[in-house]
Design a protein around this motif. Structure first.
Motif, mmCIF file in Angstrom:
data_model
loop_
_atom_site.group_PDB
_atom_site.id
_atom_site.type_symbol
_atom_site.label_atom_id
_atom_site.label_comp_id
_atom_site.label_asym_id
_atom_site.label_seq_id
_atom_site.Cartn_x
_atom_site.Cartn_y
_atom_site.Cartn_z
ATOM 1 N N SER A 1 -1.327 11.131 5.295
ATOM 2 C CA SER A 1 -2.513 9.718 5.624
ATOM 3 C C SER A 1 -2.780 9.460 7.041
ATOM 4 C CB SER A 1 -2.813 8.595 4.057
ATOM 5 O OG SER A 1 -1.957 8.037 4.255
ATOM 6 N N HIS B 1 4.008 10.668 14.351
ATOM 7 C CA HIS B 1 3.512 11.275 14.200
ATOM 8 C C HIS B 1 2.510 12.038 15.808
ATOM 9 C CE1 HIS B 1 3.959 13.590 11.443
ATOM 10 N NE2 HIS B 1 3.717 12.709 10.496
ATOM 11 N N ALA C 1 0.822 -1.225 -0.057
ATOM 12 C CA ALA C 1 -0.093 0.651 0.250
ATOM 13 C C ALA C 1 0.584 1.382 -0.071
ATOM 14 C CB ALA C 1 -0.520 0.378 1.176
ATOM 15 N N GLY D 1 0.130 5.513 1.163
ATOM 16 C CA GLY D 1 -0.260 6.663 0.879
ATOM 17 C C GLY D 1 0.146 7.998 0.800
ATOM 18 N N THR D 2 0.581 8.759 1.007
ATOM 19 C CA THR D 2 0.048 10.420 1.010
ATOM 20 C C THR D 2 2.078 10.737 0.679
ATOM 21 O OG1 THR D 2 0.285 11.084 3.370
ATOM 22 C CG2 THR D 2 -1.528 11.503 1.785
ATOM 23 N N ARG D 3 2.607 9.646 1.003
ATOM 24 C CA ARG D 3 4.322 8.861 0.301
ATOM 25 C C ARG D 3 5.423 10.227 1.182
ATOM 26 N NH1 ARG D 3 4.068 8.305 -6.322
ATOM 27 N NH2 ARG D 3 1.242 7.523 -5.957
ATOM 28 N N HIS D 4 4.645 10.310 2.364
ATOM 29 C CA HIS D 4 5.317 10.855 3.079
ATOM 30 C C HIS D 4 6.700 10.382 3.588
ATOM 31 C CE1 HIS D 4 2.486 14.190 2.807
ATOM 32 N NE2 HIS D 4 3.217 14.758 2.813
ATOM 33 N N THR D 5 7.147 9.254 3.977
ATOM 34 C CA THR D 5 8.057 8.565 3.895
ATOM 35 C C THR D 5 9.284 9.227 3.583
ATOM 36 O OG1 THR D 5 7.545 6.342 2.661
ATOM 37 C CG2 THR D 5 7.154 6.496 5.122
ATOM 38 N N VAL E 1 -4.610 -1.626 4.305
ATOM 39 C CA VAL E 1 -5.628 -1.234 5.189
ATOM 40 C C VAL E 1 -6.737 -0.454 4.659
ATOM 41 C CG1 VAL E 1 -5.733 0.739 6.999
ATOM 42 C CG2 VAL E 1 -4.198 -2.030 7.480
ATOM 43 N N SER F 1 2.378 16.877 12.707
ATOM 44 C CA SER F 1 3.183 18.236 12.758
ATOM 45 C C SER F 1 2.652 19.122 11.813
ATOM 46 C CB SER F 1 4.930 18.121 12.463
ATOM 47 O OG SER F 1 5.143 18.089 11.392
ATOM 48 N N HIS G 1 12.708 6.328 13.350
ATOM 49 C CA HIS G 1 11.475 6.871 12.714
ATOM 50 C C HIS G 1 11.228 5.815 11.565
ATOM 51 C CE1 HIS G 1 8.490 8.361 10.413
ATOM 52 N NE2 HIS G 1 8.059 9.689 11.437
HETATM 53 C C1 LIG Z 1 7.539 17.663 4.920
HETATM 54 C C2 LIG Z 1 7.314 15.627 6.629
HETATM 55 C C3 LIG Z 1 7.147 16.009 7.754
HETATM 56 C C4 LIG Z 1 7.194 14.937 8.455
HETATM 57 N N1 LIG Z 1 7.204 15.420 10.206
HETATM 58 C C5 LIG Z 1 6.763 14.352 10.850
HETATM 59 C C6 LIG Z 1 7.189 14.956 11.924
HETATM 60 O O1 LIG Z 1 6.518 15.586 12.809
HETATM 61 N N2 LIG Z 1 6.305 13.134 12.771
HETATM 62 C C7 LIG Z 1 6.349 12.253 12.719
HETATM 63 O O2 LIG Z 1 6.408 10.782 13.232
HETATM 64 N N3 LIG Z 1 6.881 11.769 11.015
HETATM 65 C C8 LIG Z 1 6.827 13.322 10.260
HETATM 66 N N4 LIG Z 1 7.254 12.411 8.399
HETATM 67 C C9 LIG Z 1 7.005 11.686 8.373
HETATM 68 C C10 LIG Z 1 5.630 10.937 7.705
HETATM 69 O O3 LIG Z 1 4.866 11.843 7.359
HETATM 70 C C11 LIG Z 1 5.508 9.681 7.651
HETATM 71 O O4 LIG Z 1 6.229 8.452 7.856
HETATM 72 C C12 LIG Z 1 3.875 9.257 7.684
HETATM 73 O O5 LIG Z 1 3.523 9.154 8.451
HETATM 74 C C13 LIG Z 1 4.161 8.586 6.241
HETATM 75 O O6 LIG Z 1 2.039 8.302 5.953
HETATM 76 P P1 LIG Z 1 1.757 8.449 4.370
HETATM 77 O O7 LIG Z 1 0.706 8.096 4.524
HETATM 78 O O8 LIG Z 1 2.954 8.763 3.818
HETATM 79 O O9 LIG Z 1 3.134 6.777 4.500
HETATM 80 P P2 LIG Z 1 3.737 6.385 3.088
HETATM 81 O O10 LIG Z 1 5.115 7.022 2.972
HETATM 82 O O11 LIG Z 1 2.354 6.633 1.925
HETATM 83 O O12 LIG Z 1 4.021 4.976 3.361
HETATM 84 C C14 LIG Z 1 4.504 4.678 4.518
HETATM 85 C C15 LIG Z 1 4.567 2.898 5.338
HETATM 86 O O13 LIG Z 1 2.704 3.081 5.351
HETATM 87 C C16 LIG Z 1 2.553 1.924 4.416
HETATM 88 N N5 LIG Z 1 0.688 2.260 4.574
HETATM 89 C C17 LIG Z 1 0.778 3.638 3.645
HETATM 90 N N6 LIG Z 1 -0.726 3.431 4.433
HETATM 91 C C18 LIG Z 1 -1.245 2.202 4.369
HETATM 92 C C19 LIG Z 1 -2.178 1.240 3.690
HETATM 93 N N7 LIG Z 1 -3.492 2.264 3.828
HETATM 94 N N8 LIG Z 1 -2.325 0.154 4.900
HETATM 95 C C20 LIG Z 1 -1.499 -0.778 4.453
HETATM 96 N N9 LIG Z 1 -0.033 0.209 5.053
HETATM 97 C C21 LIG Z 1 0.048 1.184 4.634
HETATM 98 C C22 LIG Z 1 3.017 2.323 2.873
HETATM 99 O O14 LIG Z 1 3.444 0.673 2.680
HETATM 100 C C23 LIG Z 1 4.740 2.302 3.585
HETATM 101 O O15 LIG Z 1 4.434 0.779 4.461
HETATM 102 C C24 LIG Z 1 7.286 13.948 7.788
HETATM 103 C C25 LIG Z 1 6.729 13.468 6.709
HETATM 104 C C26 LIG Z 1 7.243 14.862 5.770
HETATM 105 C C27 LIG Z 1 7.660 14.241 4.093
#
Ligand SMILES: Cc1cc2nc3c(=O)[nH]c(=O)nc-3n(C[C@H](O)[C@H](O)[C@H](O)COP(=O)(O)OP(=O)(O)OC[C@H]3O[C@@H](n4cnc5c(N)ncnc54)[C@H](O)[C@@H]3O)c2cc1C
Length: 410
Positions: A103, A113, A36, A38-42, A161, A98, A362
């Motif tokens: 997502s 987070h 999966a 999500g919003t690719r913030h990793t 999920v 933050s 993290h």
């Molecule tokens: C500008 C910026 C600021 C940030 N600040 C913080 C912060 O303050 N604190 C913090 O903790 N993190 C922070 N992050 C990191 C980031 O936000 C987290 O890692 C984020 O929560 C991942 O969510 P995502 O939707 O982007 O997941 P994605 O990057 O899309 O995916 C992350 C992981 O989750 C899995 N996944 C996603 N959706 C699902 C689903 N529906 N079902 C099963 N698995 C799923 C994916 O397979 C992957 O392994 C920041 C990132 C950015 C870009």
């Protein structure tokens, strides 16, 4: 070219955008390997798959606030969209990240987070999730299930999920005050005096001996005019540093709804600087002063690679793969310049300095820890790996990256 949000990682797997849950189930049934998105913030290849990627943000947002004080939300919905809907119903979440752009499914899957001495990560609000398993069947995982604490933060390795049920509480107000030009030595001396100064506190520094403390306090509440000698700034300045400007939530002690004050960044603006790599490490809060001092000693060697660092706390939880599992934690965060030198030279210095504190990375940010070291610092990693294997024996949701982290065995 499909990349993560910051453009630091290019996905090799093709990305599919299912329009509904049936399309997710079909895609999983037809794939040998699938993961999966999500919003690719990793900031790494955590989501990568040797097969296909399913972008959950393509599913229509659906938020259902229930009479019992919980809310069902689709996994690809952002916290920003969820928060607006909840607030309209007079409800709030215990915490927010933050940035509101992430997502719900992604933040929960990575256990990330959410800050505050007494506040757990966002995943601690989850009661249950609905997921599509390796056979394409819909299954429910509840927090109170025998293995619930192992399965809710699974890095996407037991299924896709599609929906989550979260606990909510009555909507509340928050004020945000910034104390400028704090001596970093005072933070090292008494970290709890700073991190305990509000409901959620972030300390920003470039390891130059000075720091700003952003104090978010549930309202109504009185706040002091000074913090460890640093004055409260009565003005709301729209930025964290000169490079991160024009995107932050209102400060200056102006009360506002929880979802417009708890995040640093506004939902209608691009968060952070964009041209960056992030890293973050979690240590036991009992070691906070020593860990901050250890990184401060590196200041001159890492500063040119750094946009800014943030120190924040998070309460201990029971989720097996949460970075705050079993210990009240201090998180030491780095927003690096997007260069190879930052990743390959500065980051290893920080990792070496924090190793003696058993620092946990993290999951979604850049680090160099492999399976052996992760197993040393993540106490339930081996159990989680076995559990994931029983859920997905064919490795449909596995990847070489997860095997390298020791999260999956095959
Ligand atoms: C500008 C910026 C600021 C940030 N600040 C913080 C912060 O303050 N604190 C913090 O903790 N993190 C922070 N992050 C990191 C980031 O936000 C987290 O890692 C984020 O929560 C991942 O969510 P995502 O939707 O982007 O997941 P994605 O990057 O899309 O995916 C992350 C992981 O989750 C899995 N996944 C996603 N959706 C699902 C689903 N529906 N079902 C099963 N698995 C799923 C994916 O397979 C992957 O392994 C920041 C990132 C950015 C870009």
């Amino acid at each position: 070219m499909e990349t993560d949000w910051a453009g630091t990682y290019v996905f090799r797997a093709p990305v599919v955008r299912p329009a509904d849950v049936d399309a997710v189930r079909t895609a999983v049934r037809e794939a040998t390997h699938v993961r999966a998105l999500g919003t690719r913030h990793t900031f790494n290849g955590l989501a990568e798959s040797p097969g296909v990627l399913l972008d959950l943000t393509a599913l229509p947002d659906d938020v259902q606030v229930r009479e019992d004080g919980t809310v069902w939300v689709t996994a690809g919905t952002t916290y920003g969209a969820l928060a607006r809907e909840l607030h309209q119903h007079g409800r709030g979440l215990h915490n927010l990240g933050s940035l509101p752009h992430i997502s719900v499914g992604g933040a929960v899957a990575t256990g990330t987070h959410g800050s505050g001495d007494a506040l757990g990560v966002l995943a601690t609000a989850v009661r249950e999730v609905e997921l599509v398993d390796a056979d394409g069947e819909l299954r429910t995982v509840r927090r109170d299930d025998a293995d619930g604490a192992g399965l809710l933060v699974a890095l996407g390795s037991i299924g896709v999920v599609v929906r989550l049920r979260l606990e909510t509480q009555p909507s509340y107000g928050v004020r945000q005050d910034v104390y400028r030009d704090l001596a970093l030595a005072a933070v090292v001396e008494d970290p709890a005096a700073v991190t305990g100064a509000g409901t959620s506190v972030s300390v920003f520094t470039r390891w130059d001996g000075r720091a700003d403390a952003w104090v978010k306090t549930r309202w109504p509440a009185d706040v002091p005019d000074a913090l460890l000698g640093a004055p409260r700034d009565p003005v709301s300045r729209d930025g964290i540093t000169d490079e991160i400007r024009g995107n932050v939530t209102e400060q200056g002690g102006v009360p506002g709804p929880w979802h417009e004050r708890l995040p640093h960044f506004r939902d209608d603006a691009t968060p952070s600087s964009g041209e960056e790599i992030q890293s973050e490490f979690f240590v036991d809060r009992a070691d906070a002063g020593a860990a901050i001092a250890a990184v401060a000693a590196l200041g001159d060697r890492i500063r040119e690679h750094l946009v800014v660092s943030e120190l924040r706390t998070v309460a201990a939880d029971g989720l097996w793969l949460s970075a705050a599992h079993g210990r009240d934690s201090l998180a030491v965060h780095f927003t690096w310049r997007r260069t190879a030198a930052a990743r390959d030279e500065a980051l290893p210095l920080v990792e070496d300095a924090l190793r003696e504190f058993g620092a946990r990375p993290h999951w979604g940010k850049a680090h160099h820890l492999g399976a052996a070291e992760l197993e040393r610092v993540v106490p339930r990693l081996a159990e989680a790996r076995d559990l994931f294997q029983t859920w997905d024996p064919r490795g449909v949701f596995s990847s070489p990256g997860l095997v390298g982290l020791g999260v999956r065995s095959s």
